[in-house]
Design a protein around this motif. Structure first.
Motif, short mmCIF file in Angstrom:
data_model
loop_
_atom_site.label_atom_id
_atom_site.label_comp_id
_atom_site.label_asym_id
_atom_site.label_seq_id
_atom_site.Cartn_x
_atom_site.Cartn_y
_atom_site.Cartn_z
N SER A 52 12.02 22.92 -87.93
CA SER A 52 10.98 24.19 -88.01
C SER A 52 10.22 23.93 -89.04
CB SER A 52 11.79 25.45 -87.99
OG SER A 52 12.23 25.51 -89.27
N PRO A 53 8.85 24.40 -88.89
CA PRO A 53 8.07 24.43 -90.18
C PRO A 53 8.30 24.72 -91.54
CG PRO A 53 6.83 25.03 -87.96
CD PRO A 53 8.24 25.06 -87.59
N CYS A 78 10.56 22.25 -92.90
CA CYS A 78 9.79 20.98 -93.39
C CYS A 78 9.18 21.33 -94.39
CB CYS A 78 8.86 20.54 -91.93
SG CYS A 78 9.64 19.89 -90.49
N SER A 79 8.72 22.64 -94.56
CA SER A 79 7.88 22.74 -95.77
C SER A 79 8.67 23.05 -96.87
CB SER A 79 7.30 24.26 -95.51
OG SER A 79 6.55 24.78 -96.56
N THR A 90 7.48 15.73 -91.29
CA THR A 90 6.23 17.13 -91.29
C THR A 90 6.67 17.89 -90.25
OG1 THR A 90 4.59 16.03 -90.41
CG2 THR A 90 4.69 15.23 -92.82
N LYS A 91 5.68 18.98 -90.35
CA LYS A 91 5.74 20.13 -89.35
C LYS A 91 5.11 19.43 -87.85
CE LYS A 91 1.40 22.16 -90.75
NZ LYS A 91 0.56 21.95 -89.64
#
Length: 286
Positions: A179-180, A183-184, A226-227
């Motif tokens: 998921s974003p 990743c974040s 990354t996302k």
């Protein structure tokens, strides 16, 4: 003079806006501390106007006297830097699904001393490799995931990352899109092995696609996550020559060898402080 030990050696890595005098300033600072430069690599990117440097230096049991002048230099030059003992082992969490050649390869390299990392835990959305993890005395966490439970499962992963003070996550053929959020929170600290030579043949069966197209080379790509799916900065890519006589199964087998080599190289270089993020790309001193 006392004999030096491997634990007396350190890696200094840094990046900063490019300007004249950086190498002179850094090497002069180390010389003033009576430290020996064993290896030095540098790169000035003309596009991003960023300077990158990796210094392997020795021999020091105590770096207390280096801290203040290094901090002052970093402030003057807008420098991000890190100093780490060569013998320290970063903690790497490995995630895997049902395909285990990359996991098996990494575990063997760690046990044989080829790869100097610590693996505190293995996470999988399937139970297949619990016995393999047990044979290496590594905790195994079976965390199944569905579309409805993805957020909860990733929260468990983040809890494990915090619990084990994980420095890097390696997706060793973990066949789930992160998921974003994950990743974040782990930005720049997740490495994936993509089972094709990006950007070609994306998807579930790249070797079958390659077979249908009659390719003459196959390959694999290790990159930061990354996302944006499979669009992260590339760390390493390798290829193998093939021909018309190989079946899809044989292409998979050949590809598995390349995948293991590429992922191991990327993790090794990262563990040795050789990999720098440079926007959408990387600088790799290998």
């Amino acid at each position: 003079m006392a004999a030096t030990k491997p634990g007396d050696d350190h890696y200094l890595t840094l990046s900063c806006p490019d300007k004249s005098g950086i190498v002179h300033a850094v090497t002069g600072l180390l010389a003033a501390q009576n430290l020996t430069i064993l290896d030095l690599q540098q790169f000035s990117d003309p596009v991003s106007k960023t300077f990158f440097m990796r210094v392997h230096f020795g021999h020091a049991t105590d770096l207390t006297s280096l801290q203040q002048p290094m901090s002052s230099l970093a402030s003057d030059m807008q420098m991000d830097y890190d100093i780490r003992r060569v013998t320290s082992k970063p903690k790497v969490l490995i995630m895997v699904s049902k395909i285990g050649h990359c996991l098996n390869d990494l575990l063997f390299r760690v046990k044989s001393g080829q790869l100097k990392i610590d693996i505190p835990a293995i996470v999988s959305n399937h139970p297949e490799f619990a016995d393999l993890a047990k044979s290496y005395n590594i905790p195994f966490y079976h965390l199944p995931v569905t579309k409805d439970t993805k957020a909860e499962q990733e929260s468990q992963i983040l809890d494990l990352i915090k619990q084990y003070e994980v420095d890097l996550v390696v997706l060793a053929r973990y066949m789930q899109v992160l998921s974003p959020r994950l990743c974040s929170e782990m930005s720049g600290r997740i490495i994936n092995i993509h089972h094709s030579f990006l950007p070609s043949f994306k998807g579930a069966k790249p070797y079958h696609q390659a077979y249908e197209r009659g390719v003459k080379i196959i390959g694999a790509t290790a990159h930061f996550v990354t996302k944006d799916l499979d669009e992260g900065p590339i760390i390493e890519q390798r290829v193998a020559r093939v021909d018309h006589a190989l079946s899809p199964k044989e292409l998979v087998e050949e590809g598995s060898n390349v995948e293991s080599q590429v992922l191991a190289a990327a993790v090794k270089w990262w563990s040795e402080k050789r990999v720098f993020l440079n926007g959408a790309k990387t600088v790799v001193f290998n």
